[in-house]
Design an enzyme around this catalytic site. Structure first.
Site, PDB file in Angstrom:
ATOM      1  N   VAL A 200     103.575  40.295  54.148  1.00 53.49           N
ATOM      2  CA  VAL A 200     104.983  40.409  53.775  1.00 53.49           C
ATOM      3  C   VAL A 200     105.655  39.048  53.749  1.00 53.49           C
ATOM      4  O   VAL A 200     106.396  38.715  52.816  1.00 53.49           O
ATOM      5  CB  VAL A 200     105.715  41.368  54.734  1.00 53.49           C
ATOM      6  CG1 VAL A 200     107.217  41.307  54.517  1.00 53.49           C
ATOM      7  CG2 VAL A 200     105.217  42.794  54.529  1.00 53.49           C
ATOM      8  N   GLY A 201     105.400  38.221  54.762  1.00 53.67           N
ATOM      9  CA  GLY A 201     106.044  36.915  54.821  1.00 53.67           C
ATOM     10  C   GLY A 201     105.672  36.020  53.652  1.00 53.67           C
ATOM     11  O   GLY A 201     106.535  35.351  53.067  1.00 53.67           O
TER      12      GLY A 201
ATOM     13  N   ASN B 108     108.668  45.056  62.316  1.00 47.70           N
ATOM     14  CA  ASN B 108     108.807  46.477  62.660  1.00 47.70           C
ATOM     15  C   ASN B 108     108.553  46.743  64.146  1.00 47.70           C
ATOM     16  O   ASN B 108     107.796  46.023  64.772  1.00 47.70           O
ATOM     17  CB  ASN B 108     107.834  47.306  61.818  1.00 47.70           C
ATOM     18  CG  ASN B 108     108.419  47.663  60.469  1.00 47.70           C
ATOM     19  OD1 ASN B 108     109.592  47.996  60.359  1.00 47.70           O
ATOM     20  ND2 ASN B 108     107.601  47.575  59.434  1.00 47.70           N
TER      21      ASN B 108
ATOM     22  N   HIS C 289     114.976  52.464  59.341  1.00 55.84           N
ATOM     23  CA  HIS C 289     113.840  52.145  58.472  1.00 55.84           C
ATOM     24  C   HIS C 289     112.626  52.840  59.067  1.00 55.84           C
ATOM     25  O   HIS C 289     111.982  52.337  59.984  1.00 55.84           O
ATOM     26  CB  HIS C 289     113.614  50.635  58.422  1.00 55.84           C
ATOM     27  CG  HIS C 289     112.389  50.233  57.642  1.00 55.84           C
ATOM     28  ND1 HIS C 289     112.201  50.589  56.332  1.00 55.84           N
ATOM     29  CD2 HIS C 289     111.301  49.511  57.998  1.00 55.84           C
ATOM     30  CE1 HIS C 289     111.038  50.094  55.903  1.00 55.84           C
ATOM     31  NE2 HIS C 289     110.477  49.445  56.904  1.00 55.84           N
TER      32      HIS C 289
END
Length: 318
Positions: free
Chosen positions: A16-17, A126, A179
């Protein structure tokens, strides 16, 4: 609005980063982009690829890389994506990552803010809403948001556009809450070609199975992770939207998570509602939501707070 000459830091350059770093580079949002990852060589590897890509993109940007969180200095916006992800093929909730990732968030909150005074923090790790709550408590930073349910909102709009056979440009609407499992589809906010959903369905003689849409929004990430190993492009686009809103001071409405106070919850907790966001955090548009939606947001807040408390208790025991 003239763009701010901004230094953006990204802590954590995994799937993701790194995808987010590329999306930010492609959008030419940063004058300086600093990547941080404790895995030896990873931040450099991503930085080198971004430099190669920028030979094509041609943004005026300097790209740095570090292997210690402490080495990130003077950033204006810091995206925190460091942490353990959900694993392919393993049935697990984002909430199950809380204890391990709380240790990472605690460390970042302790060592980064003093070296980056006035930075605006966007938490991605998360379970993101609980981790943003923890980061804000420890860091005491003034501007902390969670990316919240903006990603669910994009998934929601994409699915509605597909089912209705319209351009995604003609679809608006938001997802709120957590989320994750306690995401709340805010059906009252939906507009299709400028019409509320019920009006559009009546005049177009169409039908939408709301359960199907909700199951898609909440479950599609698990499918993507199982098949391809990680979600990348959707999160990168969502997080770039948020960065762009800050850099250009757009004051647009996004479903990000910010602190909310409820009478039956001891501390402020991060949940998502449609919120005006620019270089400051604007009004939360709870007044546009239905009573039922507000009740579900309250339930989501209790779920996030429970996850947050478990993460804090784990830190105390350790």
């Amino acid at each position: 609005m003239r763009k701010w000459q901004v230094h953006i830091g990204i802590i954590g350059t995994g799937n993701v980063g790194s995808a987010t770093a590329f999306s930010i580079l492609k959008s030419c949002l940063a004058a300086e982009l600093s990547l941080v990852d404790i895995k030896p060589g990873l931040a450099r590897a991503v930085a080198e690829e971004l430099k190669h890509a920028n030979s094509s993109i041609k943004c005026d940007v300097s790209i740095n890389y570090f292997e210690r969180d402490e080495d990130l200095n003077s950033a204006d916006i810091i995206i925190i994506s460091a942490g353990y992800p959900r694993e392919p093929g393993v049935r697990m909730s984002r909430r199950e990552l809380a204890r391990k990732n709380a240790e990472i968030i605690k460390y970042i909150a302790e060592v980064v803010p003093n070296r980056n005074p006035g930075a605006k923090y966007i938490v991605v790790t998360n379970p993101v809403d609980a981790m943003a709550t923890l980061f804000r408590k420890i860091s005491r930073a003034n501007f902390v948001i969670s990316t919240g349910t903006h990603l669910e909102t994009l998934r929601f709009r994409a699915k509605l556009a597909e089912l209705l056979g319209v351009s995604v440009k003609e679809v608006s609407g938001f997802v709120g809450g957590e989320h994750g499992e306690a995401a709340v589809i805010l059906w009252s906010t939906v507009r299709i070609k400028g019409m509320d959903l019920n009006t559009y369905l009546r005049v177009s003689n169409r039908y939408v199975n709301k359960d199907e849409v909700e199951n898609y929004v909440k479950g599609i990430a698990e499918f993507i992770i199982d098949v391809s190993g990680a979600t990348r492009y959707g999160p990168a686009a969502a997080f770039t939207d948020i960065v762009k809103a800050i850099v250009y001071d757009e004051n647009i409405i996004l479903s990000i998570a910010t602190p909310h106070k409820f009478n039956d919850i001891d501390e402020e907790v991060f949940i998502s509602v449609p919120t005006v966001i620019g270089r400051s955090i604007g009004p939360k548009l709870t007044n546009i939501l239905s009573r039922d939606e507000l009740m579900k947001l309250h339930e989501a807040a209790r779920a996030v707070y429970s996850t947050y408390r478990r993460s804090v208790e784990g830190l105390i025991r350790d």
